[in-house]
Design an enzyme around this catalytic site. Structure first.
Site, PDB file in Angstrom:
ATOM      1  N   LYS A  38       0.814  -1.190   0.000  1.00  0.00           N
ATOM      2  CA  LYS A  38       0.000   0.000   0.000  1.00  0.00           C
ATOM      3  C   LYS A  38       0.860   1.258   0.000  1.00  0.00           C
ATOM      4  O   LYS A  38       0.428   2.344  -0.368  1.00  0.00           O
ATOM      5  CB  LYS A  38      -0.867   0.032   1.268  1.00  0.00           C
ATOM      6  CG  LYS A  38      -1.882  -1.058   1.389  1.00  0.00           C
ATOM      7  CD  LYS A  38      -2.638  -0.879   2.733  1.00  0.00           C
ATOM      8  CE  LYS A  38      -3.599  -1.993   2.997  1.00  0.00           C
ATOM      9  NZ  LYS A  38      -4.255  -1.853   4.331  1.00  0.00           N
ATOM     10  N   GLY A  39       2.104   1.113   0.478  1.00  0.00           N
ATOM     11  CA  GLY A  39       2.932   2.266   0.832  1.00  0.00           C
ATOM     12  C   GLY A  39       3.160   3.291  -0.265  1.00  0.00           C
ATOM     13  O   GLY A  39       3.395   4.457   0.020  1.00  0.00           O
ATOM     14  N   GLU A  94       7.994   2.310  -6.044  1.00  0.00           N
ATOM     15  CA  GLU A  94       8.053   1.798  -4.662  1.00  0.00           C
ATOM     16  C   GLU A  94       8.122   2.960  -3.671  1.00  0.00           C
ATOM     17  O   GLU A  94       8.639   4.033  -4.001  1.00  0.00           O
ATOM     18  CB  GLU A  94       9.304   0.932  -4.479  1.00  0.00           C
ATOM     19  CG  GLU A  94       9.075  -0.562  -4.582  1.00  0.00           C
ATOM     20  CD  GLU A  94       8.408  -1.175  -3.352  1.00  0.00           C
ATOM     21  OE1 GLU A  94       7.757  -0.446  -2.569  1.00  0.00           O
ATOM     22  OE2 GLU A  94       8.536  -2.391  -3.167  1.00  0.00           O
ATOM     23  N   ASP A  95       7.620   2.741  -2.479  1.00  0.00           N
ATOM     24  CA  ASP A  95       7.778   3.718  -1.413  1.00  0.00           C
ATOM     25  C   ASP A  95       9.181   3.651  -0.836  1.00  0.00           C
ATOM     26  O   ASP A  95       9.847   4.662  -0.650  1.00  0.00           O
ATOM     27  CB  ASP A  95       6.726   3.506  -0.301  1.00  0.00           C
ATOM     28  CG  ASP A  95       6.652   2.058   0.170  1.00  0.00           C
ATOM     29  OD1 ASP A  95       7.236   1.163  -0.478  1.00  0.00           O
ATOM     30  OD2 ASP A  95       5.999   1.798   1.201  1.00  0.00           O
ATOM     31  N   ASP A  98      14.234  -1.659   1.028  1.00  0.00           N
ATOM     32  CA  ASP A  98      14.956  -1.979   2.259  1.00  0.00           C
ATOM     33  C   ASP A  98      15.959  -3.086   1.929  1.00  0.00           C
ATOM     34  O   ASP A  98      17.051  -2.813   1.451  1.00  0.00           O
ATOM     35  CB  ASP A  98      13.912  -2.381   3.303  1.00  0.00           C
ATOM     36  CG  ASP A  98      14.464  -2.570   4.690  1.00  0.00           C
ATOM     37  OD1 ASP A  98      15.429  -1.889   5.047  1.00  0.00           O
ATOM     38  OD2 ASP A  98      13.915  -3.398   5.445  1.00  0.00           O
ATOM     39  N   LYS A 126      17.225   2.390   1.464  1.00  0.00           N
ATOM     40  CA  LYS A 126      18.147   2.169   2.589  1.00  0.00           C
ATOM     41  C   LYS A 126      19.279   1.279   2.080  1.00  0.00           C
ATOM     42  O   LYS A 126      19.228   0.061   2.226  1.00  0.00           O
ATOM     43  CB  LYS A 126      17.429   1.426   3.725  1.00  0.00           C
ATOM     44  CG  LYS A 126      16.342   2.189   4.435  1.00  0.00           C
ATOM     45  CD  LYS A 126      15.867   1.336   5.626  1.00  0.00           C
ATOM     46  CE  LYS A 126      14.471   1.655   6.029  1.00  0.00           C
ATOM     47  NZ  LYS A 126      13.934   0.717   7.036  1.00  0.00           N
ATOM     48  N   PHE A 147      13.592   3.027  10.898  1.00  0.00           N
ATOM     49  CA  PHE A 147      12.209   2.743  10.532  1.00  0.00           C
ATOM     50  C   PHE A 147      11.463   4.062  10.363  1.00  0.00           C
ATOM     51  O   PHE A 147      11.386   4.866  11.283  1.00  0.00           O
ATOM     52  CB  PHE A 147      11.517   1.872  11.587  1.00  0.00           C
ATOM     53  CG  PHE A 147      10.201   1.362  11.093  1.00  0.00           C
ATOM     54  CD1 PHE A 147      10.141   0.248  10.279  1.00  0.00           C
ATOM     55  CD2 PHE A 147       9.022   2.027  11.408  1.00  0.00           C
ATOM     56  CE1 PHE A 147       8.922  -0.208   9.781  1.00  0.00           C
ATOM     57  CE2 PHE A 147       7.804   1.578  10.925  1.00  0.00           C
ATOM     58  CZ  PHE A 147       7.759   0.461  10.110  1.00  0.00           C
ATOM     59  N   VAL A 148      10.950   4.265   9.163  1.00  0.00           N
ATOM     60  CA  VAL A 148      10.308   5.550   8.872  1.00  0.00           C
ATOM     61  C   VAL A 148       8.828   5.378   8.526  1.00  0.00           C
ATOM     62  O   VAL A 148       8.401   4.302   8.094  1.00  0.00           O
ATOM     63  CB  VAL A 148      11.034   6.297   7.720  1.00  0.00           C
ATOM     64  CG1 VAL A 148      12.441   6.679   8.127  1.00  0.00           C
ATOM     65  CG2 VAL A 148      11.052   5.458   6.446  1.00  0.00           C
ATOM     66  N   ASP A 154       3.569   3.242   6.664  1.00  0.00           N
ATOM     67  CA  ASP A 154       2.786   3.049   7.894  1.00  0.00           C
ATOM     68  C   ASP A 154       3.580   2.369   9.003  1.00  0.00           C
ATOM     69  O   ASP A 154       4.655   1.822   8.799  1.00  0.00           O
ATOM     70  CB  ASP A 154       1.574   2.170   7.596  1.00  0.00           C
ATOM     71  CG  ASP A 154       1.974   0.706   7.444  1.00  0.00           C
ATOM     72  OD1 ASP A 154       2.924   0.429   6.693  1.00  0.00           O
ATOM     73  OD2 ASP A 154       1.366  -0.155   8.108  1.00  0.00           O
ATOM     74  N   ARG A 160       0.158   6.901   7.570  1.00  0.00           N
ATOM     75  CA  ARG A 160       0.270   7.016   6.104  1.00  0.00           C
ATOM     76  C   ARG A 160      -0.072   8.431   5.628  1.00  0.00           C
ATOM     77  O   ARG A 160       0.401   8.886   4.599  1.00  0.00           O
ATOM     78  CB  ARG A 160      -0.684   6.035   5.410  1.00  0.00           C
ATOM     79  CG  ARG A 160      -0.337   4.578   5.600  1.00  0.00           C
ATOM     80  CD  ARG A 160      -1.143   3.717   4.643  1.00  0.00           C
ATOM     81  NE  ARG A 160      -1.178   2.323   5.040  1.00  0.00           N
ATOM     82  CZ  ARG A 160      -0.228   1.422   4.770  1.00  0.00           C
ATOM     83  NH1 ARG A 160       0.852   1.790   4.111  1.00  0.00           N
ATOM     84  NH2 ARG A 160      -0.346   0.174   5.173  1.00  0.00           N
TER      85      ARG A 160
END
Ligand code: 5GP
Length: 174
Positions: A38-39, A94-95, A98, A126, A147-148, A154, A160
């Site tokens: 969803k990001g 992509e949001d 990682d 990252k 962690f953001v 979210d 969000r």
């Protein structure tokens, strides 16, 4: 506790630049943006409006199971594309990247569908967390292994709607 890392203004400016970079690479050819839910729903909404021209948008959703369930990590596609990408110019949106597990799996699957070109745009990356190295064509911001949340990202489905990106800091460790 939230500590802002990237402001709404910085995101807006960088998103415009990425849109310009994409149009520089593809000219005014048709593009299919594939947003990974969803990001990335907010990033893709802003990016597609800055792109202009002939743009289609499609969505996929995955769920990944990390090291605790499988040593190699498995990505499950919960909602696949509605679009036939054969012969198309595809930009995966992509949001955040990682480890790279999700995207490397998706790219492998989609390459078999013979797109004309497939590139990757991510708002955040990252690099220090990457276990599945890949070529990322458009990167908004490189961030440390924190962690953001915010701007689509979210924690337990919260945050969000924040217009900026923030680090979620544990109250106890702050
Ligand atoms: P990867 O497969 O690259 O390890 O993970 C990608 C996915 O993990 C992202 O699409 C996102 O859903 C989640 N993720 C990774 N890092 C973060 C983070 O810092 N914050 C949030 N909210 N999600 C993250």
């Amino acid at each position: 506790m939230l500590q802002q890392l990237i402001s709404a203004e910085e995101i807006e400016a960088r998103t415009r630049e990425i849109a310009a970079e994409i149009r520089r690479d593809f000219g005014d050819e048709e593009l299919v943006l594939i947003a990974v839910l969803k990001g990335s729903f907010i990033f893709v909404a802003d990016l597609c409006r800055h792109l202009g021209g002939d743009v289609k948008v499609d969505f996929v959703q995955t769920s990944s199971y990390g090291a605790e369930k499988s040593s190699s990590g498995v990505v499950q596609i919960r909602k696949d594309l509605d679009t036939n990408i054969e012969g198309k110019n595809v930009v995966v949106v992509e949001d955040i990247i990682d480890t790279g597990l999700t995207l490397s799996h998706l790219l492998q699957v989609w390459q078999t569908r013979k797109p004309k070109a497939i590139k990757v745009a991510t708002l955040l990356s990252k690099p220090a967390a990457r276990t599945h190295p890949m070529n990322v064509d458009y990167i908004g911001f490189e961030i440390p292994k924190k962690f953001v949340v915010g701007y689509g990202l979210d924690h337990g489905d919260r945050y969000r709607n924040l217009p900026f990106v923030a680090e979620l800091v544990d109250e106890a460790s702050a």
